[in-house]
Write a protein that holds these residues in place. Structure first.
Motif, PDB file in Angstrom:
ATOM      1  N   LYS A 200      -8.903   9.896   1.784  1.00  0.00           N
ATOM      2  CA  LYS A 200      -8.664   8.672   1.672  1.00  0.00           C
ATOM      3  C   LYS A 200      -9.580   7.677   2.564  1.00  0.00           C
ATOM      4  O   LYS A 200     -10.452   8.376   3.371  1.00  0.00           O
ATOM      5  N   TYR A 239      -9.871  -2.948   3.067  1.00  0.00           N
ATOM      6  CA  TYR A 239      -8.486  -2.754   2.815  1.00  0.00           C
ATOM      7  C   TYR A 239      -7.834  -3.990   1.709  1.00  0.00           C
ATOM      8  O   TYR A 239      -6.919  -3.400   1.269  1.00  0.00           O
ATOM      9  N   GLU A 242      -9.063  -2.559  -1.574  1.00  0.00           N
ATOM     10  CA  GLU A 242      -8.214  -1.416  -2.048  1.00  0.00           C
ATOM     11  C   GLU A 242      -6.570  -1.829  -2.518  1.00  0.00           C
ATOM     12  O   GLU A 242      -6.225  -1.193  -3.364  1.00  0.00           O
ATOM     13  N   PRO A 247     -10.649   0.183  -5.059  1.00  0.00           N
ATOM     14  CA  PRO A 247     -11.089   1.129  -3.814  1.00  0.00           C
ATOM     15  C   PRO A 247     -12.620   1.027  -3.600  1.00  0.00           C
ATOM     16  O   PRO A 247     -13.350   1.018  -4.484  1.00  0.00           O
TER      17      PRO A 247
END
Ligand code: ATP
Ligand code: MG
Length: 305
Positions: A200, A239, A242, A247
């Motif tokens: 991740k 962020y 995402e 992403p």
């Protein structure tokens, strides 16, 4: 390697070899080695090692540009089960089973005998014996190539025109999530033989330091300041993107940051929001439609950062 020698090959206890290496080096040392190339993936390293120590192939799964291929290489280099430390295959959809196993050239074999170096050119499933095998982007393999791989994993033998060649390797694969274009699902039987470890985006603070670190690396000897405010914006944007289902790649983000700074430097000024916006639009690999969404997200992040 002569075919007659390959046919005599002894099994290698790979999991034991991995355990020996981990015991000798210590997990901390392996994590430290990885941290020289990648940050924020310590848990992924532990998950990978524990799988390999019990003889379980490991697949590192994640979106583009999160360090999966680098991680596979650094772990294999650090474990150094053999010299060279690994065999790496860039998997693609046109790969045949024979690309993985190697094939016997009947014409050469008839003329010169099976032991001639050109009669049988071994494929990566055979050359990786006693070593680590990295299958990069494994889910680009079509079902036929997957079948050859499955046989090597489950039987520890590769079959080439009726000849049976022993093969033992520590298998690390990388894969993009199944919703990606151009990927095949792994067959159920193959998937059942893997441990899947998710890769991740690093935590915010770590991401921040990675972006600065990598941008500096790309800027090389260019003595240009990387404005901390821009990095904050970039982290915020990453962020938010995402969360919105887009992403981002750490690779592209780092290049965008370095690009913005280099562009401003060439005009004798320090980088601002506009430079970063332009650099993001040019460096993030997306369709123009998605690009607009991302630029909007960035503008919002820039205001609130
Ligand atoms: N957590 C991280 N720490 C430091 N650098 C990172 C990190 N994640 C990605 N990078 C940088 O991004 C680059 C891309 O990594 P890599 O090619 O290994 O990613 P990948 O997940 O295999 O991507 P792809 O899906 O495109 O093949 C690396 O060279 C590395 O510099
Ligand atoms: Mg990769």
């Amino acid at each position: 390697m002569k075919l007659s020698e390959l046919l005599q090959r002894e099994p290698v206890n790979i999991p034991r070899l991995v355990r020996e290496r981990v015991r000798k080096l210590g997990v901390e040392e392996i994590v430290r080695a990885v941290n020289k190339a990648l940050r924020g993936l310590d848990d992924v390293v532990l998950d990978t090692l524990s799988g390999l120590m019990i003889g379980r192939p490991v697949a590192l799964v994640g979106t583009v540009g999160l360090g999966k291929s680098t991680l596979a290489k650094v772990i294999a280099e650090t474990l150094a089960l053999s010299d060279p430390p690994y065999v790496m295959v860039a998997c693609h959809s046109h790969m045949t089973a024979v690309d993985l196993t190697g094939d016997i050239d009947i014409a050469v074999a008839l003329q010169t005998g099976l032991d001639h170096p050109l009669a049988y050119i071994p494929g990566p499933l055979v050359t990786a014996h006693g070593s680590a095998l990295i299958l990069d982007e494994i889910n680009r393999l079509n079902p036929y190539a997957q079948a050859a791989l499955l046989q090597a994993i489950q039987e520890h033998y590769v079959y080439v025109r009726g000849f049976r060649i022993r093969t033992d390797f520590a298998l690390i694969a990388t894969a993009n999530p199944s919703e990606y274009e151009g990927v095949y699902e792994l067959s159920e039987a193959l998937a059942d033989r893997f441990k899947f470890v998710e890769v991740k985006l690093p935590d915010r603070e770590i991401l921040r330091s990675v972006l600065i670190w990598k941008a500096k690396e790309y800027l090389g000897d260019l003595e240009a300041e990387i404005p901390p405010r821009l990095v904050d914006m970039l982290v915020k944007f990453t962020y938010e993107a995402e969360r919105a289902g887009y992403p981002q790649s750490v690779r592209s983000l780092s290049y965008a940051l370095a690009d913005a700074v280099a562009r401003a430097w060439s005009q004798h000024r320090s980088a601002g929001v506009r430079d970063l916006k332009l650099a993001l639009a040019a460096n993030l690999p997306h369709t123009s439609e998605v690009k607009n969404v991302l630029v909007n997200l960035f503008e919002k992040a820039a205001v609130s950062a």
